[in-house]
Design a protein around this motif. Structure first.
Motif, mmCIF file in Angstrom:
data_model
loop_
_atom_site.group_PDB
_atom_site.id
_atom_site.type_symbol
_atom_site.label_atom_id
_atom_site.label_comp_id
_atom_site.label_asym_id
_atom_site.label_seq_id
_atom_site.Cartn_x
_atom_site.Cartn_y
_atom_site.Cartn_z
ATOM 1 N N ASP A 85 0.837 -1.214 0.000
ATOM 2 C CA ASP A 85 0.000 0.000 0.000
ATOM 3 C C ASP A 85 0.866 1.256 0.000
ATOM 4 O OD1 ASP A 85 -2.324 -1.511 0.061
ATOM 5 O OD2 ASP A 85 -2.701 -1.169 2.195
ATOM 6 N N PHE A 86 1.924 1.241 0.807
ATOM 7 C CA PHE A 86 2.817 2.390 0.868
ATOM 8 C C PHE A 86 3.501 2.650 -0.466
ATOM 9 C CE2 PHE A 86 7.145 3.999 1.491
ATOM 10 C CZ PHE A 86 6.845 5.261 1.961
ATOM 11 N N ALA B 13 4.003 5.704 -5.477
ATOM 12 C CA ALA B 13 4.061 5.601 -6.937
ATOM 13 C C ALA B 13 3.129 6.593 -7.627
ATOM 14 C CB ALA B 13 3.721 4.176 -7.379
ATOM 15 N N ARG B 14 2.094 7.019 -6.942
ATOM 16 C CA ARG B 14 1.171 7.995 -7.542
ATOM 17 C C ARG B 14 1.876 9.308 -7.847
ATOM 18 N NH1 ARG B 14 -2.902 6.525 -3.130
ATOM 19 N NH2 ARG B 14 -3.716 4.575 -3.947
ATOM 20 N N ILE C 23 10.633 11.222 -1.420
ATOM 21 C CA ILE C 23 10.654 9.765 -1.466
ATOM 22 C C ILE C 23 9.989 9.378 -2.780
ATOM 23 C CG2 ILE C 23 9.957 7.623 -0.328
ATOM 24 C CD1 ILE C 23 11.826 9.400 1.374
ATOM 25 N N ALA C 24 10.665 8.548 -3.584
ATOM 26 C CA ALA C 24 10.142 8.133 -4.885
ATOM 27 C C ALA C 24 10.272 6.622 -5.029
ATOM 28 C CB ALA C 24 10.909 8.835 -6.007
ATOM 29 N N LEU D 158 7.631 -4.598 -8.097
ATOM 30 C CA LEU D 158 6.825 -5.162 -7.023
ATOM 31 C C LEU D 158 5.337 -4.886 -7.265
ATOM 32 C CD1 LEU D 158 6.762 -6.420 -4.068
ATOM 33 C CD2 LEU D 158 6.606 -4.036 -3.332
ATOM 34 N N LEU D 159 4.993 -3.662 -7.638
ATOM 35 C CA LEU D 159 3.602 -3.315 -7.900
ATOM 36 C C LEU D 159 3.043 -4.134 -9.048
ATOM 37 C CD1 LEU D 159 3.723 0.563 -7.469
ATOM 38 C CD2 LEU D 159 2.799 -1.124 -5.849
ATOM 39 N N ARG D 160 3.779 -4.236 -10.143
ATOM 40 C CA ARG D 160 3.320 -5.039 -11.294
ATOM 41 C C ARG D 160 3.134 -6.501 -10.908
ATOM 42 N NH1 ARG D 160 7.238 -2.128 -13.851
ATOM 43 N NH2 ARG D 160 8.657 -3.916 -13.896
ATOM 44 N N THR D 161 4.102 -7.051 -10.190
ATOM 45 C CA THR D 161 4.060 -8.452 -9.791
ATOM 46 C C THR D 161 2.847 -8.748 -8.910
ATOM 47 O OG1 THR D 161 6.464 -8.601 -9.883
ATOM 48 C CG2 THR D 161 5.350 -10.255 -8.548
#
Length: 76
Positions: free
Chosen positions: A11-12, A17-18, A61-62, A70-73
């Motif tokens: 979630d973080f 990522a937004r 922080i990026a 990780l997000l795609r997976t």
């Protein structure tokens, strides 16, 4: 094989990522009084997010390439 992440870390990373987040915003939004809940520190230690200094914005922080993977997976 899919890498499963801690749901709060995921979630973080998705939140960051937004848009790159100011360091102060990250500290304020994700602070906790529980030493066992170190969500943003865990994400940084695993290489999912990184601190960067951008002209005019300061410390942010990026999400890193590893964080994007990780997000795609994890279907995010």
């Amino acid at each position: 094989m899919s890498e499963m992440a801690d749901p709060l870390v995921l979630d973080f990373v998705e939140w960051v990522a937004r848009e790159p987040r100011a360091y102060a915003e990250v500290i304020s939004t994700w602070k906790t009084s529980c030493p066992r809940l170190t969500i943003w520190e865990d994400a940084a230690d695993r290489g999912y997010v990184a601190r960067e200094t951008l002209p005019g914005l300061g410390l942010i922080i990026a999400v890193t390439a590893e964080g994007e993977r990780l997000l795609r997976t994890n279907g995010r």
